[in-house]
Enzyme design. Structure first.
Site, short mmCIF file in Angstrom:
data_model
loop_
_atom_site.label_atom_id
_atom_site.label_comp_id
_atom_site.label_asym_id
_atom_site.label_seq_id
_atom_site.Cartn_x
_atom_site.Cartn_y
_atom_site.Cartn_z
N LYS A 94 1.00 -1.13 0.06
CA LYS A 94 -0.04 -0.13 0.03
C LYS A 94 0.84 1.15 -0.02
O LYS A 94 1.86 1.26 0.86
CB LYS A 94 -0.79 -0.14 1.08
N GLN A 115 7.18 4.24 4.15
CA GLN A 115 5.60 3.67 3.95
C GLN A 115 5.66 2.43 4.85
O GLN A 115 4.48 2.23 5.32
CB GLN A 115 5.33 3.35 2.54
N LYS A 130 5.45 2.16 -3.03
CA LYS A 130 5.39 3.31 -3.74
C LYS A 130 5.65 3.53 -4.95
O LYS A 130 6.07 2.46 -5.41
CB LYS A 130 6.19 4.36 -2.96
N GLY A 169 -2.97 8.25 -4.34
CA GLY A 169 -2.26 9.70 -4.94
C GLY A 169 -0.97 9.92 -4.02
O GLY A 169 -0.82 9.38 -3.03
N ASP A 170 -0.44 10.63 -4.54
CA ASP A 170 0.64 11.61 -4.02
C ASP A 170 0.77 12.79 -4.82
O ASP A 170 0.09 13.20 -5.42
CB ASP A 170 2.05 10.56 -3.95
N SER A 381 -7.18 5.51 3.88
CA SER A 381 -7.11 4.62 2.71
C SER A 381 -7.53 3.32 3.30
O SER A 381 -8.34 2.69 2.54
CB SER A 381 -5.77 4.52 2.07
P1 NDP Z 1 0.12 17.62 -4.18
O1 NDP Z 1 0.89 17.43 -5.59
O2 NDP Z 1 -1.00 17.72 -4.07
O3 NDP Z 1 0.93 18.93 -3.79
C1 NDP Z 1 2.11 19.44 -3.76
C2 NDP Z 1 2.79 20.58 -3.27
O4 NDP Z 1 3.88 20.84 -2.98
C3 NDP Z 1 2.19 21.68 -4.45
O5 NDP Z 1 2.09 22.91 -3.93
C4 NDP Z 1 3.86 21.67 -5.15
O6 NDP Z 1 4.16 23.07 -5.80
C5 NDP Z 1 4.46 21.61 -3.93
N1 NDP Z 1 5.90 21.04 -4.50
C6 NDP Z 1 6.15 19.67 -4.85
N2 NDP Z 1 7.38 19.42 -5.31
C7 NDP Z 1 8.24 20.81 -5.05
C8 NDP Z 1 9.34 21.26 -5.06
N3 NDP Z 1 10.37 20.39 -5.63
N4 NDP Z 1 9.79 22.48 -4.71
C9 NDP Z 1 8.75 23.33 -4.01
N5 NDP Z 1 7.37 23.05 -3.84
C10 NDP Z 1 7.16 21.63 -4.51
O7 NDP Z 1 0.82 16.70 -3.43
P2 NDP Z 1 0.72 16.37 -1.81
O8 NDP Z 1 -0.15 17.41 -1.22
O9 NDP Z 1 -0.40 14.94 -1.82
O10 NDP Z 1 1.84 15.91 -1.17
C11 NDP Z 1 2.83 16.88 -0.78
C12 NDP Z 1 3.58 15.71 0.35
O11 NDP Z 1 2.89 15.16 1.11
C13 NDP Z 1 4.57 14.76 -0.46
O12 NDP Z 1 5.81 14.74 0.19
C14 NDP Z 1 3.90 13.56 -0.25
O13 NDP Z 1 4.73 12.34 -0.24
C15 NDP Z 1 3.31 13.75 1.21
N6 NDP Z 1 2.08 12.78 1.54
C16 NDP Z 1 1.09 13.18 0.81
C17 NDP Z 1 -0.13 12.14 1.05
C18 NDP Z 1 -1.67 12.40 0.67
O14 NDP Z 1 -2.35 11.86 1.08
N7 NDP Z 1 -1.51 13.15 -0.36
C19 NDP Z 1 -0.04 11.18 2.38
C20 NDP Z 1 1.26 11.46 3.10
C21 NDP Z 1 2.51 12.25 2.53
P3 NDP Z 1 4.12 23.04 -7.30
O15 NDP Z 1 2.77 22.70 -8.00
O16 NDP Z 1 4.82 24.32 -8.00
O17 NDP Z 1 4.90 21.80 -7.87
#
Ligand code: NDP
Length: 449
Positions: A94, A115, A130, A169-170, A381
């Site tokens: 997962k 994870q 992942k 998603g991620d 999830s």
């Molecule tokens: P999204 O794609 O919804 O959002 C990511 C955000 O982070 C955007 O604002 C993006 O900006 C910014 N970002 C991504 N890469 C970079 C970078 N290299 N430099 C600066 N800003 C960056 O992703 P999530 O919100 O789902 O995920 C965010 C984090 O949380 C990740 O680390 C993910 O692994 C973790 N996570 C997510 C979960 C989930 O349920 N969604 C669960 C557990 C952890 P831009 O659009 O400009 O790239």
């Protein structure tokens, strides 16, 4: 720490680094876990005898595949797809899928390794995995996203299933992408197998609160840490990075609990809104219109946009890094400490560098690592999988109650393990130890596989 435990950990780390050369994020994630668990090994020599660590750092299966698709101009594009099925001792694999140009095997391995322990901490019977691709969804049309997603799933579907491997998603993979991926799986298999993907739309098998769960969960975890000190979120200011799924709902929950979240960011810069982020406006801009975060400042007089720079320059009581790995370094940590931060909870995976974590801990700042603080997403999830299996649908309120209970459980498991293994208040040691023991016991019981 016994000399033999130290020796084992050192050998496991060095061998894994040599075997996985050129994967710095994976090495960093390995080091963080291995540095935490020497006291556990001292209590459990049977783990060493059974080679648990040597097996744990090697994924059960790694899949790398070509993803060909055509763009809107009719040009052939080729990306690379990955799925690292790291450990299934506790349940089916997962973990989410990430679509971002920075994706490579080492990043997917670091995320998959994290994870394993995160999923163990939820106590929901799920293994760790992942996946993703170096595909960049920015500035792509819906039709391009669909063609890419369909091609990606045309290979990956061989390796998925509700009892085998269940993605979600991620970064770069939200409701739109999950819809296209699930649709292609259904077409290829002739099965509407709801439990093979989580984060689905609520109208077709998705769970209430899944969208909100990671951000809400990180704030609940922060609330639990503050409660130990007799404090709360009410009246506190929070600085948040990112403006995606995790950041938006972390901001929303901070405000619901009486705090004021004043920042959000993306890769172009950050916004500060001292009046408190208007969550509806942020959702409209990021989720509906898919614009840059700078657009928020254009539409709200109390907000300003800072191009480049660091969101961690902004003073706040609570910091919630919710964008990406290694976005908060030692310099940022010292700035936050100087500005009076009292608690940091990682919404993203490994957003703080090891030096930053050390600085927070030395300064007595409450620090929650991602594998504990952001586990609410994958926990919900698992609730989605339960509802799919039982053909039930739970309402928002009861689902949020369950999320809150799970986050309390993760907090207390981490807190107690930190105490037990001689590092009271150290949530890094606590989360790693509690998660590791659950996985190690399952591996031990299941024999040499
Ligand atoms: P999204 O794609 O919804 O959002 C990511 C955000 O982070 C955007 O604002 C993006 O900006 C910014 N970002 C991504 N890469 C970079 C970078 N290299 N430099 C600066 N800003 C960056 O992703 P999530 O919100 O789902 O995920 C965010 C984090 O949380 C990740 O680390 C993910 O692994 C973790 N996570 C997510 C979960 C989930 O349920 N969604 C669960 C557990 C952890 P831009 O659009 O400009 O790239």
């Amino acid at each position: 720490m016994t000399p033999s435990a130290t020796r084992t950990l050192h050998d496991v780390y060095e061998t894994a680094v040599a075997r996985n050369a050129g994967e710095p994020e994976f090495h960093q994630a390995l080091r963080e876990v291995l540095d935490s668990i020497a006291p556990v090994l001292a209590h459990h020599p049977e783990y060493v005898d059974a080679g648990i660590l040597t097996r744990l750092v090697e994924p059960e299966r790694q899949i790398i595949f070509r993803v060909p698709w055509t763009d809107d101009a009719g040009k052939v594009q080729v990306n690379r797809g990955f799925r690292v099925q790291f450990n299934s001792a506790l349940g089916p694999f997962k973990g989410g899928l990430r679509f971002h140009p920075s994706v490579n095997l080492g990043i997917i391995k670091f995320l998959g390794f994290e994870q394993i322990f995160k999923n163990a901490l939820t106590a929901q019977g799920i293994g760790g995995a992942k996946g993703g691709s170096d595909f960049d969804p920015h500035n792509r049309s819906d039709a391009e996203i669909m063609r890419f997603s369909q091609s990606f799933m045309s290979e990956l579907y061989h390796h998925l299933g509700e009892h085998t491997d269940v993605p979600a998603g991620d970064i770069g993979v939200g409701a739109r992408e999950i819809g296209f991926l699930f649709g292609q799986y259904r077409r290829l298999t002739n099965r509407h197998e709801s439990g093979m993907f989580t984060g689905k739309g609520v109208q077709w098998g998705g769970a209430e609160v899944r969208t909100e769960a990671t951000g809400y969960g990180a704030v609940y975890f922060t609330e639990e840490m503050l409660a130990v000190k007799g404090e709360g979120i009410d009246g506190r200011t929070a600085v948040v990075s990112g403006s995606g799924n995790v950041a938006i709902y972390a901001i929303e929950k901070v405000q619901q609990l009486g705090g004021t979240a004043i920042t959000a960011s993306d890769s172009s810069g950050y916004i500060v809104d001292e009046a408190g982020i208007d969550v509806d406006l942020l959702k409209q801009i990021k989720e509906v219109e898919r614009h840059r975060v700078s657009e928020y400042a254009e539409r709200r007089s109390s907000a300003r946009f800072i191009s480049g720079g660091s969101v961690w320059d902004v003073p706040g009581d609570i910091a919630l890094p919710s964008a990406t790995q290694n976005e908060l370094n030692e310099t940022h940590a010292y700035r936050l400490i100087k500005n009076g931060v009292v608690a940091v909870a990682e919404g993203a995976n490994m957003p703080s560098t090891p030096e930053a974590v050390h600085a927070f801990q030395q300064a007595g700042v409450l620090f929650a690592p991602g594998k504990a603080a952001n586990a609410g997403g994958v926990a919900t999830s698992a609730l989605e999988m339960s509802q799919n299996a039982a053909r039930q649908r739970w309402d928002f309120e009861s689902s949020e109650d369950k999320l809150r209970t799970i986050m309390r459980g993760i907090h207390s498991a981490s807190y107690q393990a930190a105490d037990k293994y001689g590092k009271p208040g150290d949530y890094v040691v606590g989360a790693n130890s509690a998660g590791f023991v659950r996985v190690a016991d399952a591996m031990l019981a299941q024999g040499l596989i």
